[in-house]
Design an enzyme around this catalytic site. Structure first.
Site, PDB file in Angstrom:
ATOM      1  CB  SER A 142      -0.895   0.014   1.240  1.00 58.78           C
ATOM      2  OG  SER A 142      -1.565   1.258   1.367  1.00 58.78           O
ATOM      3  CE1 TYR A 156      -3.931  -2.290   5.179  1.00 58.30           C
ATOM      4  CE2 TYR A 156      -3.204  -0.101   4.521  1.00 58.30           C
ATOM      5  CZ  TYR A 156      -3.653  -1.369   4.187  1.00 58.30           C
ATOM      6  OH  TYR A 156      -3.815  -1.706   2.870  1.00 58.30           O
TER       7      TYR A 156
END
Length: 247
Positions: A142, A156
């Site tokens: 990501s 995250y």
């Protein structure tokens, strides 16, 4: 190696994983679709894979558990033969918010799925592919890994930064075995992940801050994954391909 690629896709029942399964099927891969709980969604994706002319095996299980990963690869091998590629995609974010407000339970689950699950899957793939004489792994990361995602999910982001380190290190470790390891770092993509984290309008709101002026589509990430698994990427390993509209 088998004449057709045999590719395991974790988190394959929705979003980027589902789009990746369908794209790989169109490019001649037989697909082993790993998923956590939604039987109907997995069956729907499998139907699309088969409509594209490829075989598909769906395997329900939790990739954050060693037994889940081992069963996934064991069933893949029994059904289709040697696994030639892995797309590590299963992931969770937990609720949006500041780290100070996050529960220990949410933190633990994010680390276990996003990092431990990737490590377990890469470990099994490394063993199998080295024995088979080669293969390819794509870890879905990501842009949060480099942006940090303050106020949203720094936990995250931390797991995705770890995934990038895993990708670079494992590429060097497995290169002599003929196994390529790369990553794809999506930006904000139109999936149901945003609703699951409590902010379904996030992609539309974020569009103003993206140079291309919009959120991405799962199929655009699937295309990057497919390229990294293809012969066109035969000299590409240790790369993390950013697919983020310029963000």
């Amino acid at each position: 190696m088998p004449s057709r690629p045999v590719t395991v896709v974790t988190g394959g029942s929705r979003g980027i994983g589902a789009a990746t399964c369908v794209r790989l099927a169109a490019e001649g891969h037989d697909v082993v679709l790993g998923y956590l709980r939604d039987d109907a969604a997995a069956a729907s994706v499998a139907e699309r894979v088969r409509a594209a002319g490829s075989r598909c095996l769906t395997v329900r299980g939790d990739t954050s558990r060693e037994c889940g990963v081992e069963r996934l690869f064991d069933l893949a091998g029994a059904e289709f033969g040697a696994v030639t590629a892995l797309v590590n995609n299963a992931g969770v974010t937990g609720p949006l918010g500041r780290l100070a407000d996050a529960s220990t339970e949410d933190l633990r689950r994010v680390v276990e799925v996003n990092l431990l699950g990737y490590l377990l899957s890469c470990r099994r793939a490394a063993r199998d592919m080295a024995q088979a004489g080669g293969g390819a792994i794509v870890n879905v990361s990501s842009t949060a890994a480099t942006l940090g995602s303050p106020g949203e999910y720094v936990h995250y982001a931390a797991t995705k930064a770890a995934v990038d380190a895993l990708t670079v290190g494992l590429a060097k470790e497995l290169g002599p075995d003929g196994v390529r390891v790369n990553g794809v770092a999506p930006g904000i993509i139109e999936t149901d992940m945003h609703a699951a984290m409590g902010d379904p309008d996030r992609p539309a709101r974020a569009a103003a801050g993206i140079p291309l002026g919009r959120a991405g589509q799962p199929e655009e990430i699937a295309g990057a994954v497919a390229w990294l698994l293809s012969p066109d990427a035969s000299y590409t390993t240790g790369a993390v391909l950013r697919v983020s509209g310029g963000r």
